[in-house]
Scaffold this active site. Structure first.
Site, short mmCIF file in Angstrom:
data_model
loop_
_atom_site.label_atom_id
_atom_site.label_comp_id
_atom_site.label_asym_id
_atom_site.label_seq_id
_atom_site.Cartn_x
_atom_site.Cartn_y
_atom_site.Cartn_z
N GLU A 181 3.00 4.05 4.72
CA GLU A 181 4.12 4.40 4.04
C GLU A 181 4.39 5.77 3.69
O GLU A 181 3.37 6.52 3.29
CB GLU A 181 3.73 3.75 2.69
CG GLU A 181 4.80 3.61 1.59
CD GLU A 181 4.58 2.89 0.23
OE1 GLU A 181 3.66 2.07 0.25
OE2 GLU A 181 5.42 3.23 -0.77
N LYS A 240 7.02 4.13 7.28
CA LYS A 240 7.88 3.33 6.86
C LYS A 240 8.07 3.80 5.24
O LYS A 240 7.11 3.91 4.66
CB LYS A 240 7.38 1.92 6.93
CG LYS A 240 6.07 1.40 6.06
CD LYS A 240 5.77 0.22 6.03
CE LYS A 240 5.30 -0.64 4.85
NZ LYS A 240 4.70 0.27 3.76
N LYS A 270 8.45 -0.73 1.06
CA LYS A 270 7.43 -1.42 1.05
C LYS A 270 7.42 -2.39 2.37
O LYS A 270 6.24 -2.56 2.55
CB LYS A 270 7.39 -2.38 -0.20
CG LYS A 270 7.66 -1.63 -1.41
CD LYS A 270 6.29 -0.99 -1.76
CE LYS A 270 6.54 -0.05 -3.03
NZ LYS A 270 6.08 1.11 -3.24
N CYS A 302 2.77 -3.96 -0.01
CA CYS A 302 3.51 -3.98 1.41
C CYS A 302 3.06 -4.98 2.35
O CYS A 302 3.91 -5.47 3.21
CB CYS A 302 3.13 -2.76 1.94
SG CYS A 302 3.87 -1.28 0.73
N ASP A 308 -0.40 0.32 6.50
CA ASP A 308 -0.74 1.38 5.44
C ASP A 308 -2.03 1.59 5.11
O ASP A 308 -2.52 1.75 4.08
CB ASP A 308 -0.06 0.98 4.18
CG ASP A 308 1.43 1.02 4.26
OD1 ASP A 308 2.10 1.16 5.46
OD2 ASP A 308 2.17 0.83 3.27
N GLN A 347 3.43 -24.76 -0.38
CA GLN A 347 4.64 -25.68 -0.07
C GLN A 347 4.59 -25.79 1.60
O GLN A 347 5.59 -25.34 1.88
CB GLN A 347 6.06 -24.92 -0.46
CG GLN A 347 5.95 -25.04 -2.11
CD GLN A 347 7.35 -24.31 -2.55
OE1 GLN A 347 8.52 -25.09 -2.36
NE2 GLN A 347 7.15 -22.86 -2.87
N VAL A 354 -3.10 -3.15 3.68
CA VAL A 354 -3.00 -2.93 2.13
C VAL A 354 -1.79 -2.47 1.74
O VAL A 354 -0.79 -2.02 2.43
CB VAL A 354 -3.98 -1.79 1.52
CG1 VAL A 354 -5.67 -2.52 1.88
CG2 VAL A 354 -3.79 -0.55 2.14
N THR A 355 -1.28 -2.75 0.25
CA THR A 355 -2.18 -3.86 -0.48
C THR A 355 -1.48 -5.47 -0.33
O THR A 355 -0.37 -5.32 0.10
CB THR A 355 -2.10 -3.57 -1.79
OG1 THR A 355 -0.47 -3.51 -2.27
CG2 THR A 355 -2.51 -1.91 -2.12
C1 C5J Z 1 1.44 -0.38 -0.34
C2 C5J Z 1 1.70 0.25 -2.54
N1 C5J Z 1 1.01 -0.09 0.92
N2 C5J Z 1 1.09 -0.49 -3.26
N3 C5J Z 1 1.84 0.34 -1.14
O1 C5J Z 1 0.96 -1.62 -0.66
O2 C5J Z 1 2.62 1.24 -3.12
#
Ligand code: C5J
Length: 226
Positions: free
Chosen positions: A73, A130, A133, A163, A25, A203, A158-159
């Site tokens: 996205e 996509k 997420k 996602c 993204d 872990q 990101v972020t």
């Molecule tokens: C992504 C979002 N790409 N934060 N989207 O993380 O909505």
């Protein structure tokens, strides 16, 4: 066997499978000043700062002829793939499908939905829309990975805590060994990036590994370079 110097321990690069890079993204609306992200009051400069590192990582994959997958996205213009629960949730000035500073927010084909020009995919790379997420939900990602027969996925983009982490968790459940390139991912909230990395590596790499771009590039060149 060669490996990447990573946390919480070395990330193995078995000789019988090639790594695939998934760049999540890196689209204008999240990254550029004046887009959807900044219209919501986020400091997009944090995300802009990783662009040269993501570029360097992508270039290493290109130089080594290794597969690169870019995601965006994005929803269809008629919003038929956007659940109302997603569209209406939150205290937002702008909702998915509304007209934002760079066209309709998170709609495929709108100017703000494009990948930033610095990272535009080149011929032979994959660009997936996509609607969720996670990068596996309602996309052809699984088919692409099956075609390449890989078990090794490296993530950037990101972020980190939304996602990127969701996609890593989806991949983890599907049997992939996931590594996040720490300086090639970012969040609008630095504390969330830190927390996501801690959760991923806790872990004994419960979700996956983390390493810096330079370590990754060096190990890839050493392992797959001619
Ligand atoms: C992504 C979002 N790409 N934060 N989207 O993380 O909505």
């Amino acid at each position: 066997m060669k490996s990447i110097d990573a946390e919480p321990f070395a990330y193995p690069l078995p000789p019988d499978t090639l790594p695939v890079l998934i760049v999540i993204d890196m689209q204008r609306d999240f990254i550029e000043q004046g887009g959807f992200g900044s219209a919501l009051g986020n400091d997009v400069s944090l995300l802009l700062d990783i662009v040269p590192t993501v570029k360097k990582l992508i270039q290493a994959f290109r130089d080594l002829d290794l597969p690169v997958i870019h995601t965006r996205e994005a929803h269809k213009a008629d919003l038929s793939d956007c659940p109302q629960s997603k569209r209406l949730r939150g205290d937002c000035k702008l909702r998915i499908g509304d007209k934002g500073p760079m066209g309709r927010v998170l709609i495929d084909g709108e100017p703000g939905n494009a990948i930033i020009p610095e990272l535009t995919p080149i011929e032979g790379e994959y660009e997936l829309t996509k609607p969720g997420k996670g990068a596996f939900y309602n996309t052809s990602l699984q088919e692409i990975l099956d075609k390449h027969g890989t078990t090794l996925l490296l993530f950037a983009g990101v972020t980190t805590e939304v996602c990127v982490q969701t996609s890593m968790r989806e991949a983890n459940d599907r049997g992939y060994q996931c590594l996040l390139v720490e300086d090639a991912t970012e969040s609008y909230f630095p504390e969330f990036k830190r927390a996501a990395i801690d959760m991923i590596t806790a872990q004994g790499a419960i979700v996956g590994w983390v390493a810096d771009c330079d370590e990754v590039v060096e190990a890839l060149k050493d392992t797959y370079g001619k």
